[in-house]
Enzyme design. Structure first.
Site, PDB file in Angstrom:
ATOM      1  N   GLU A 286     -58.550 -44.948 110.277  1.00 22.33           N
ATOM      2  CA  GLU A 286     -58.567 -43.733 109.209  1.00 22.33           C
ATOM      3  C   GLU A 286     -60.102 -43.872 108.735  1.00 22.33           C
ATOM      4  O   GLU A 286     -61.030 -43.517 108.533  1.00 22.33           O
ATOM      5  CB  GLU A 286     -58.047 -42.544 109.503  1.00 22.33           C
ATOM      6  CG  GLU A 286     -58.554 -41.752 108.496  1.00 22.33           C
ATOM      7  CD  GLU A 286     -59.035 -40.615 109.723  1.00 22.33           C
ATOM      8  OE1 GLU A 286     -60.440 -40.225 109.461  1.00 22.33           O
ATOM      9  OE2 GLU A 286     -58.347 -40.260 110.693  1.00 22.33           O
ATOM     10  N   ASP A 290     -64.338 -43.786 108.060  1.00 26.00           N
ATOM     11  CA  ASP A 290     -65.078 -42.457 107.759  1.00 26.00           C
ATOM     12  C   ASP A 290     -65.804 -43.401 106.843  1.00 26.00           C
ATOM     13  O   ASP A 290     -66.873 -42.191 107.148  1.00 26.00           O
ATOM     14  CB  ASP A 290     -63.446 -41.906 106.482  1.00 26.00           C
ATOM     15  CG  ASP A 290     -62.840 -40.656 107.413  1.00 26.00           C
ATOM     16  OD1 ASP A 290     -62.989 -40.277 108.282  1.00 26.00           O
ATOM     17  OD2 ASP A 290     -61.476 -40.793 106.862  1.00 26.00           O
ATOM     18  N   SER A 487     -62.272 -36.983 113.003  1.00 19.39           N
ATOM     19  CA  SER A 487     -62.474 -38.244 112.596  1.00 19.39           C
ATOM     20  C   SER A 487     -63.268 -38.651 112.139  1.00 19.39           C
ATOM     21  O   SER A 487     -64.305 -39.196 111.126  1.00 19.39           O
ATOM     22  CB  SER A 487     -61.140 -38.974 112.585  1.00 19.39           C
ATOM     23  OG  SER A 487     -60.242 -38.197 111.820  1.00 19.39           O
ATOM     24  N   ASP A 532     -76.542 -26.249 121.674  1.00 19.90           N
ATOM     25  CA  ASP A 532     -74.885 -25.562 122.566  1.00 19.90           C
ATOM     26  C   ASP A 532     -74.251 -26.155 123.072  1.00 19.90           C
ATOM     27  O   ASP A 532     -75.590 -27.250 124.361  1.00 19.90           O
ATOM     28  CB  ASP A 532     -75.101 -24.152 122.839  1.00 19.90           C
ATOM     29  CG  ASP A 532     -74.683 -22.781 123.267  1.00 19.90           C
ATOM     30  OD1 ASP A 532     -73.621 -23.652 122.868  1.00 19.90           O
ATOM     31  OD2 ASP A 532     -74.978 -22.047 123.915  1.00 19.90           O
ATOM     32  N   GLY A 551     -73.184 -19.967 123.108  1.00 24.22           N
ATOM     33  CA  GLY A 551     -73.178 -19.392 122.073  1.00 24.22           C
ATOM     34  C   GLY A 551     -72.451 -20.359 120.829  1.00 24.22           C
ATOM     35  O   GLY A 551     -71.657 -21.492 121.208  1.00 24.22           O
ATOM     36  N   ASP A 553     -68.851 -21.675 120.359  1.00 23.20           N
ATOM     37  CA  ASP A 553     -67.008 -20.802 121.125  1.00 23.20           C
ATOM     38  C   ASP A 553     -66.142 -21.914 120.259  1.00 23.20           C
ATOM     39  O   ASP A 553     -66.015 -22.469 119.024  1.00 23.20           O
ATOM     40  CB  ASP A 553     -67.213 -21.573 121.853  1.00 23.20           C
ATOM     41  CG  ASP A 553     -67.749 -23.032 122.356  1.00 23.20           C
ATOM     42  OD1 ASP A 553     -67.062 -24.121 121.850  1.00 23.20           O
ATOM     43  OD2 ASP A 553     -68.658 -23.177 123.106  1.00 23.20           O
TER      44      ASP A 553
END
Length: 572
Positions: A286, A290, A487, A532, A551, A553
């Site tokens: 992780e 990052d 992540s 979109d 749009g 969601d």
């Protein structure tokens, strides 16, 4: 020769401190007698023990605890009004941020409250206390014995049956003298069990099914999101927040830059400041993901690796925000790839409100707090309810979902498939004002929604935006891994915001700060600003989940960023 006179011994500094402490303890004892009425803090019933944990024994009296007392702020109504005004692109005061000193002057608890809290701590013999620069956190180090007396709570030692990990906490409730309890939102480090972050390590089989052009690099993301900008401003700054003993190896970061960020100078991989513990010999997937993609997409920007490494996420999350509140020149953008979609394992309402206020305070200082929306789709619970991830559901953070390419780098994007992009509607926070129109349009027009009883249509809706979340090439212990998750999308989106800030700083303009009013207003004004996403869903397990739609969601938000277009909407 004179008799009867002896030379007086000079009192040592240690003896003097001891005498002062004894006198102080005696003076506060009358202020907090044993029979003073007490009030519970946070909750009134004991918490449940999560599955997989068993009680071992009463905690050792000398076991050390790190506690953080969150004091209730003043003038939160004024902060609320100021926040919406300063973060609104339509306002004449947009991005006129407050300094930490100005913010503290506005909202810090009264001096009398702080003094009373200190006296209460001293009444239990607790003297290792730090008041943050923001004056609303007391950071305490003490023993179980003193915490038991202070909080009227029993602390136990617990064992995780699968890993053998030991942990000390109380199930509560815990309390304080009634007049003081009214000024305490919660105390971190008292209760809560460790959790383990799960990262999606992508196998070759499902990677190829997801992404016909696997092995994503930073250059692919910059190409996909129409960004050719290179950061140059020395005042720019960026941070990744890490928890649950996630560390990175500088050698991995250097290898990553050498292999996959070839245009960056060699020094770019070394522009890292660490706050908190980092164990380079124990790099985690992780943390490596990052920092490599935060820095790889925005090379040259000063990075802060901000670590709170215990596995008690909720306690460490408080510590992290307390540290930001104690840092006048905190990094401008903070990427956070952590959260929990299990409502039963989320903290109390008081905790959520208080932590969310900290995010709001960061926003009005010009800081952007950006959270992953989760990797568990709609958050299926017992096949009957859908639970989104907190803290991503705070109305004062930006929440990032995940997508995939359908036919190679830069091709049309769809909702990710090998895991499901987290999203849905909070049961605690109401729909944020900046998203009401977009969310209502979705609820009115989307086809195939889950049953209305399965989610709170009036709740804060997540995610706000999305970015690619599959097939990232990450160097861990010298080897390439292919990683996926929100992540991955979160540091990528955060890096693009950092590059937009760089353009602003070069024009002597202030940082973007809290993003969401700008995101939704920009999306409404210019459909090209975000691409979109209309393919896919976040169905999970036995729950139907939500479909994507035209749009906004609750799978991919308003879509993925177009840096070139967004750069025309930042007030240059």
């Amino acid at each position: 020769k004179k008799e009867g006179k002896k030379k007086k011994k000079k009192m040592s500094s240690n003896s003097f401190v001891l005498l002062v402490t004894v006198l102080a303890l005696a003076s506060v004892a009358s202020a907090f007698p044993l029979n003073v009425p007490r009030s519970p803090i946070e909750f009134v019933q004991p918490k449940d023990v999560p599955a997989g944990w068993e009680r071992v024994d009463t905690a050792a009296p000398d076991h050390l605890l790190n506690l953080t007392i969150s004091l209730t702020n003043r003038n939160l109504d004024r902060l609320e009004a100021l926040f919406w005004e300063r973060t609104n692109p339509s306002s004449p005061t947009w991005r006129q941020w407050l300094s930490l000193e100005e913010l503290t002057e506005l909202i810090a608890p009264a001096d009398s409250v702080i003094a009373t809290a200190r006296a209460w701590l001293l009444s239990a013999g607790i003297v290792d206390v730090h008041l943050t620069a923001s004056r609303d956190f007391l950071v305490v180090r003490t023993t179980v014995a003193k915490a038991t007396q202070l909080l009227n709570a029993e602390f136990s030692q617990w064992r995780h049956t699968a890993t053998g990990r030991l942990h000390v906490c109380t199930l509560g409730p815990y309390s304080a003298p009634a007049p003081l309890a009214a000024h305490i939102d919660y105390i971190a480090g008292v209760w809560g069990f460790p959790t383990q972050k799960r990262v999606s390590i992508v196998t070759e089989r499902n990677q190829l099914a997801e992404n016909p052009n696997p092995n994503i690099k930073p250059a692919d993301l910059l190409q996909a999101y129409n960004c050719s900008y290179t950061a140059t401003n020395s005042g720019n700054s960026f941070s990744v927040a890490e928890f649950q003993s996630q560390f990175y190896a500088p050698t991995d970061l250097s290898d990553f830059f050498a292999r996959y960020v070839p245009g960056a100078p060699a020094s770019a991989a070394t522009k890292v400041t660490s706050i908190g513990l980092n164990l380079p010999n124990s790099p985690g997937v992780e943390a490596s993901l990052d920092i490599e993609y935060a820095m790889g997409v925005a090379p040259g920007v000063q990075m802060t690796f901000w670590s709170n490494p215990s596995f008690n996420f909720w306690s460490d999350l408080t510590s992290w925000m307390q540290q930001i509140a104690d840092t006048p020149n905190a990094p401008w953008v903070h990427s956070v790839s952590y959260g929990d979609q299990r409502e039963s394992q989320q903290p109390s309402s008081s905790y959520k409100d208080s932590l969310s206020a900290e995010f709001q305070k960061a926003g009005v200082r010009g800081l952007s707090i950006i959270f992953a929306s989760g990797d568990s789709g709609a958050g299926c619970h017992l096949c009957t309810s859908l639970e989104p991830s907190f803290p991503a559901t705070s109305p004062y953070v930006t929440s990032v979902g995940a997508t995939r390419f359908t036919n190679g780098v830069g091709s049309e994007e769809a909702a990710v498939e090998s895991f499901k992009s987290g999203g849905g509607f909070s049961y605690h926070f109401d729909t944020a004002p900046y998203q009401k129109d977009a969310v209502q349009t979705y609820l009115n027009t989307a086809k195939g929604l889950p049953p209305s009883t399965a989610f709170n249509a009036g709740g804060r809706a997540t995610p706000d935006v999305s970015a690619l979340g599959i097939g990232y090439t990450v160097v861990v212990k010298g080897k390439d891994l292919s990683i996926g998750g929100t992540s991955a999308s979160t540091p990528t989106f955060s890096a693009l915001i950092t590059l937009l800030n760089d353009k602003l700083f070069n024009a002597n303009k202030p940082a973007l700060g809290f993003l969401n009013q700008w995101i939704y207003q920009t999306d409404a004004a210019d459909p090209a600003a975000f691409t979109d996403i209309t393919i896919g869903d976040n169905k999970q397990s036995c729950c139907p989940g939500f479909p994507t739609a035209r749009g906004w969601d609750p799978v991919t938000g308003v879509g993925t960023p177009n840096f070139g277009v967004l750069a025309g909407h930042i007030g240059l």
